[in-house]
Structures are given as structure tokens and as C-alpha cells.
Design a protein around this motif. Structure first.
Motif, PDB file in Angstrom:
ATOM      1  N   MET B   1       0.845  -1.203   0.000  1.00  0.00           N
ATOM      2  CA  MET B   1       0.000   0.000   0.000  1.00  0.00           C
ATOM      3  C   MET B   1       0.875   1.245   0.000  1.00  0.00           C
ATOM      4  SD  MET B   1      -3.151   0.317  -0.206  1.00  0.00           S
ATOM      5  CE  MET B   1      -4.538   1.361   0.058  1.00  0.00           C
ATOM      6  N   ALA B   2       0.478   2.141  -0.788  1.00  0.00           N
ATOM      7  CA  ALA B   2       1.270   3.366  -0.920  1.00  0.00           C
ATOM      8  C   ALA B   2       1.043   4.294   0.277  1.00  0.00           C
ATOM      9  CB  ALA B   2       0.879   4.087  -2.205  1.00  0.00           C
ATOM     10  N   ASP B   3       1.888   5.278   0.363  1.00  0.00           N
ATOM     11  CA  ASP B   3       1.770   6.255   1.448  1.00  0.00           C
ATOM     12  C   ASP B   3       0.494   7.079   1.297  1.00  0.00           C
ATOM     13  OD1 ASP B   3       4.131   5.467   2.544  1.00  0.00           O
ATOM     14  OD2 ASP B   3       5.320   6.869   1.370  1.00  0.00           O
ATOM     15  N   PRO B   4       0.011   7.619   2.414  1.00  0.00           N
ATOM     16  CA  PRO B   4      -1.212   8.422   2.323  1.00  0.00           C
ATOM     17  C   PRO B   4      -1.009   9.702   1.520  1.00  0.00           C
ATOM     18  CG  PRO B   4      -0.325   8.453   4.552  1.00  0.00           C
ATOM     19  CD  PRO B   4       0.477   7.462   3.786  1.00  0.00           C
ATOM     20  N   MET B   5      -2.121  10.188   0.989  1.00  0.00           N
ATOM     21  CA  MET B   5      -2.096  11.456   0.273  1.00  0.00           C
ATOM     22  C   MET B   5      -2.172  12.590   1.268  1.00  0.00           C
ATOM     23  SD  MET B   5      -4.889  10.979  -2.693  1.00  0.00           S
ATOM     24  CE  MET B   5      -5.555   9.365  -2.462  1.00  0.00           C
ATOM     25  N   LYS B   6      -1.671  13.736   0.843  1.00  0.00           N
ATOM     26  CA  LYS B   6      -1.908  14.936   1.640  1.00  0.00           C
ATOM     27  C   LYS B   6      -3.000  15.710   0.925  1.00  0.00           C
ATOM     28  CE  LYS B   6       2.697  15.322   3.509  1.00  0.00           C
ATOM     29  NZ  LYS B   6       4.034  15.651   3.035  1.00  0.00           N
ATOM     30  N   ILE B   7      -4.084  15.924   1.607  1.00  0.00           N
ATOM     31  CA  ILE B   7      -5.204  16.623   0.983  1.00  0.00           C
ATOM     32  C   ILE B   7      -5.575  17.821   1.840  1.00  0.00           C
ATOM     33  CG2 ILE B   7      -7.558  16.408   0.092  1.00  0.00           C
ATOM     34  CD1 ILE B   7      -7.148  13.348   0.237  1.00  0.00           C
ATOM     35  N   ARG B   8      -5.737  18.960   1.187  1.00  0.00           N
ATOM     36  CA  ARG B   8      -6.241  20.149   1.880  1.00  0.00           C
ATOM     37  C   ARG B   8      -7.469  20.617   1.142  1.00  0.00           C
ATOM     38  NH1 ARG B   8      -1.206  23.249   3.653  1.00  0.00           N
ATOM     39  NH2 ARG B   8      -0.656  21.902   5.378  1.00  0.00           N
ATOM     40  N   ALA B   9      -8.536  20.804   1.840  1.00  0.00           N
ATOM     41  CA  ALA B   9      -9.745  21.321   1.222  1.00  0.00           C
ATOM     42  C   ALA B   9     -10.264  22.435   2.103  1.00  0.00           C
ATOM     43  CB  ALA B   9     -10.784  20.217   1.099  1.00  0.00           C
ATOM     44  N   SER B  10     -10.441  23.612   1.490  1.00  0.00           N
ATOM     45  CA  SER B  10     -10.956  24.715   2.295  1.00  0.00           C
ATOM     46  C   SER B  10     -12.113  25.392   1.580  1.00  0.00           C
ATOM     47  CB  SER B  10      -9.841  25.717   2.602  1.00  0.00           C
ATOM     48  OG  SER B  10      -9.273  26.170   1.407  1.00  0.00           O
ATOM     49  N   ALA B  11     -13.187  25.613   2.320  1.00  0.00           N
ATOM     50  CA  ALA B  11     -14.366  26.261   1.754  1.00  0.00           C
ATOM     51  C   ALA B  11     -14.313  27.748   2.054  1.00  0.00           C
ATOM     52  CB  ALA B  11     -15.630  25.641   2.345  1.00  0.00           C
ATOM     53  N   LYS B  12     -14.594  28.537   1.008  1.00  0.00           N
ATOM     54  CA  LYS B  12     -14.583  29.982   1.181  1.00  0.00           C
ATOM     55  C   LYS B  12     -15.583  30.586   0.206  1.00  0.00           C
ATOM     56  CE  LYS B  12     -11.116  33.599   1.622  1.00  0.00           C
ATOM     57  NZ  LYS B  12      -9.798  34.004   1.147  1.00  0.00           N
ATOM     58  N   GLU B  13     -16.515  31.329   0.711  1.00  0.00           N
ATOM     59  CA  GLU B  13     -17.522  32.011  -0.106  1.00  0.00           C
ATOM     60  C   GLU B  13     -18.167  31.069  -1.126  1.00  0.00           C
ATOM     61  OE1 GLU B  13     -15.208  35.224  -1.539  1.00  0.00           O
ATOM     62  OE2 GLU B  13     -15.027  36.075   0.471  1.00  0.00           O
ATOM     63  N   GLY B  14     -18.556  29.894  -0.677  1.00  0.00           N
ATOM     64  CA  GLY B  14     -19.299  28.978  -1.538  1.00  0.00           C
ATOM     65  C   GLY B  14     -18.455  28.160  -2.496  1.00  0.00           C
ATOM     66  N   ILE B  15     -17.150  28.382  -2.467  1.00  0.00           N
ATOM     67  CA  ILE B  15     -16.274  27.619  -3.360  1.00  0.00           C
ATOM     68  C   ILE B  15     -15.259  26.849  -2.519  1.00  0.00           C
ATOM     69  CG2 ILE B  15     -14.441  27.829  -5.072  1.00  0.00           C
ATOM     70  CD1 ILE B  15     -16.090  30.169  -6.247  1.00  0.00           C
ATOM     71  N   THR B  16     -15.114  25.596  -2.844  1.00  0.00           N
ATOM     72  CA  THR B  16     -14.147  24.781  -2.113  1.00  0.00           C
ATOM     73  C   THR B  16     -12.909  24.586  -2.966  1.00  0.00           C
ATOM     74  OG1 THR B  16     -15.943  23.638  -1.006  1.00  0.00           O
ATOM     75  CG2 THR B  16     -13.797  22.584  -0.934  1.00  0.00           C
ATOM     76  N   GLU B  17     -11.786  24.893  -2.382  1.00  0.00           N
ATOM     77  CA  GLU B  17     -10.525  24.739  -3.086  1.00  0.00           C
ATOM     78  C   GLU B  17      -9.840  23.486  -2.538  1.00  0.00           C
ATOM     79  OE1 GLU B  17      -8.029  28.157  -2.820  1.00  0.00           O
ATOM     80  OE2 GLU B  17      -6.625  27.365  -4.282  1.00  0.00           O
ATOM     81  N   VAL B  18      -9.444  22.617  -3.449  1.00  0.00           N
ATOM     82  CA  VAL B  18      -8.842  21.358  -3.039  1.00  0.00           C
ATOM     83  C   VAL B  18      -7.422  21.267  -3.576  1.00  0.00           C
ATOM     84  CG1 VAL B  18      -9.112  18.849  -3.050  1.00  0.00           C
ATOM     85  CG2 VAL B  18     -11.126  20.307  -3.214  1.00  0.00           C
ATOM     86  N   LYS B  19      -6.508  20.884  -2.704  1.00  0.00           N
ATOM     87  CA  LYS B  19      -5.124  20.657  -3.117  1.00  0.00           C
ATOM     88  C   LYS B  19      -4.726  19.254  -2.678  1.00  0.00           C
ATOM     89  CE  LYS B  19      -3.755  25.448  -2.823  1.00  0.00           C
ATOM     90  NZ  LYS B  19      -3.104  26.459  -2.004  1.00  0.00           N
ATOM     91  N   ILE B  20      -4.226  18.495  -3.610  1.00  0.00           N
ATOM     92  CA  ILE B  20      -3.889  17.103  -3.319  1.00  0.00           C
ATOM     93  C   ILE B  20      -2.431  16.843  -3.679  1.00  0.00           C
ATOM     94  CG2 ILE B  20      -4.523  14.698  -3.738  1.00  0.00           C
ATOM     95  CD1 ILE B  20      -7.102  15.908  -5.101  1.00  0.00           C
ATOM     96  N   LEU B  21      -1.741  16.183  -2.785  1.00  0.00           N
ATOM     97  CA  LEU B  21      -0.380  15.749  -3.069  1.00  0.00           C
ATOM     98  C   LEU B  21      -0.360  14.239  -2.883  1.00  0.00           C
ATOM     99  CD1 LEU B  21       2.257  17.090  -3.886  1.00  0.00           C
ATOM    100  CD2 LEU B  21       2.878  17.209  -1.490  1.00  0.00           C
ATOM    101  N   MET B  22      -0.174  13.537  -3.981  1.00  0.00           N
ATOM    102  CA  MET B  22      -0.161  12.080  -3.921  1.00  0.00           C
ATOM    103  C   MET B  22       1.271  11.594  -3.805  1.00  0.00           C
ATOM    104  SD  MET B  22      -2.851  11.657  -6.980  1.00  0.00           S
ATOM    105  CE  MET B  22      -3.056  13.378  -7.379  1.00  0.00           C
ATOM    106  N   SER B  23       1.434  10.449  -3.206  1.00  0.00           N
ATOM    107  CA  SER B  23       2.764   9.904  -3.064  1.00  0.00           C
ATOM    108  C   SER B  23       2.900   8.719  -4.014  1.00  0.00           C
ATOM    109  CB  SER B  23       2.966   9.462  -1.619  1.00  0.00           C
ATOM    110  OG  SER B  23       4.179   8.772  -1.505  1.00  0.00           O
TER     111      SER B  23
END
Lengths: 155, 103
Positions: B1-23
Motif C-alpha cells: 500500500m502506498a503512502d497516504p495522500m496529503k489533501i487540503r480542502a478549504s471552503a470559502k464564499e461557496g467555493i471549495t478549493e482542493v489541493k492534493i499531493l499524492m505519493s
């Protein structure tokens, strides 16, 4: 009459197989919608890739923008983003002309997802990078040259 | 199994911004090892993101995506505390799913 019956049977048969695979857990809904497009990723030229993606003659458009550096010091990690102000963008693809296989990544955007994606790609050498956008069944394209300086000497 | 992903998701003014770093290695299949033999390709082919079970992005990657892929996107909707699940699958059939709460 007979022909219609055959068509109906064929359609029914196809659905049956699909249903079976889905039930067996071989196909998840996500996969069913977008199976990995092998022919597009294996294509060797921009033209072949566009054909495999079903975009024969994309029009150049200023409504599609590539956000990337003019000069990338490290070809292994080149940040590339594609942004479009158009509404209803269904798909985005990033193509790098001089890579062995131009297609780097493609994105399917369900309704509600904004036409703004960003990733990092590898580039073998200085090349034009194309962003392909599908909106309302039409394909639009824009390009940007990214210079790759190997060895980090900045020349 | 691979290492976990780093995921950041932040909601602001009705829009969610997602940033993903996969290993992931993202081996292209074009490189050779010291003995001159080709290193077989091993790369992520598909990435899918779901917000409360509804798909918000489906991406397909080729070998040209960098090692440890980074992916950022935005979607409308999404509130603090909502679940965002990201799944990737590679060409060897390996897959990994990680889930975060939107901040």
C-alpha cells in the motif's frame, strides 16, 4: 421489424453485461464514466492525440489560459495550470508537444466544478504546451512555450 | 500500500478549493536502470474526487505527470465539515483512498 428487434436485443445484451460487471464490483460508477483513454495517452503526436480525444480541429481561443512559468529550471517538475473563464467547461486536457507521448493529463469536470486545474508535469525539453478545453461539445485550444533549462545553469 | 495522500480542502464564499499531493513514483517506462534495462512504467492513471459521495473531479494521468503528483482544483458548494474523498488508481491496479473534512 426484424432489424429493430435485433437492435433491441443487442442493446439489451450490452446492458446486461455492463450490469453484471458493475454488480461484480469490476466497474465502479466513476470508472464507467471515464475509462482510461489508452489510445490518447499512447499517441505520439499532437494530431494523433487530438484525434483520440475526439477533437479534430480545435479552435484557438483567448478564453483559455495556461498558467505556467516561461522558463522551467527543472524539467521534471513544471507547474502547469489551465484556467478558463467560460461557463460549462466539461473537460480539460494538457498536452506537451515534444514529449514522447504528448498527452500529460486530462480532467473531466462535472457541473459545479470550476474550469481551473493545476498540476505538475515532466518535460523532456523546451516545448509548446497546449491546453485543450471542451465546452458545450466544442473544443478550444491555446498554447504556451515553456523553456526548459537542464542542469539548472539558467542559460 | 502506498503512502497516504496529503489533501487540503478549504471552503470559502461557496467555493471549495482542493489541493492534493499524492505519493507515487510515476515511473515513465522510458528510463533505464544502471544495467541498461528499461524500468517498467508504474504510474497513476486515474484520480477521482468525491464530495459527500458526489463526484467533483475525474482526472486521467499519463506518464508525463511529475513524481508525487500535485493536483489542485475548485468546485462550487461544500461546507466546513463536509467529507471529501480522493481515490487514485495506478497501472498495476494498486489504489488508495483518503478522506478529509473540508476546513
Amino acid at each position: 421489424m426484424n432489424l429493430q428487434r435485433r437492435e433491441a436485443l443487442k442493446a439489451g445484451g450490452g446492458l446486461g453485461l455492463f450490469g453484471l460487471l458493475a454488480a461484480a464490483g469490476l466497474i465502479t460508477p466513476g470508472q464507467a464514466r471515464a475509462e482510461w483513454n489508452k489510445s490518447a495517452f499512447d499517441a505520439k503526436t499532437i494530431e494523433e492525440t487530438l484525434k483520440a480525444l475526439g477533437a479534430s480541429a480545435p479552435a484557438n481561443s483567448a478564453d483559455v489560459q495556461i498558467t505556467a512559468p516561461d522558463i522551467a529550471e527543472n524539467g521534471a517538475v513544471v507547474p502547469v495550470g489551465v484556467v478558463s473563464a467560460l461557463a460549462g467547461v466539461e473537460a480539460i486536457a494538457i498536452l506537451i508537444e515534444k514529449n514522447p507521448n504528448p498527452l500529460a493529463a486530462s480532467f473531466m469536470l462535472p457541473a459545479g466544478t470550476e474550469a481551473a486545474v493545476q498540476t505538475r508535469v515532466k518535460m523532456g525539453q523546451t516545448s509548446d504546451v497546449y491546453a485543450l478545453v471542451k465546452v458545450g461539445g466544442q473544443f478550444l485550444m491555446t498554447k504556451k512555450e515553456i523553456k526548459v533549462t537542464l542542469g539548472g545553469c539558467g542559460g | 500500500m502506498a503512502d497516504p495522500m496529503k489533501i487540503r480542502a478549504s471552503a470559502k464564499e461557496g467555493i471549495t478549493e482542493v489541493k492534493i499531493l499524492m505519493s507515487h513514483e510515476m515511473e515513465t517506462g522510458q528510463r533505464k536502470d544502471t544495467a541498461g534495462a528499461l524500468i517498467p512504467a508504474h504510474f497513476i492513471t486515474e484520480v477521482s474526487a468525491e464530495h459527500n459521495g458526489k463526484q467533483v473531479l475525474a482526472a486521467q494521468f499519463g506518464t508525463a505527470v511529475s513524481k508525487n503528483p500535485y493536483l489542485a482544483f475548485k468546485f462550487k458548494g461544500g461546507a466546513k465539515g463536509d467529507k471529501l474523498a480522493v481515490t487514485w488508481m495506478d497501472n498495476k491496479g494498486d489504489k488508495r483512498t483518503d478522506e478529509v473534512q473540508i476546513a
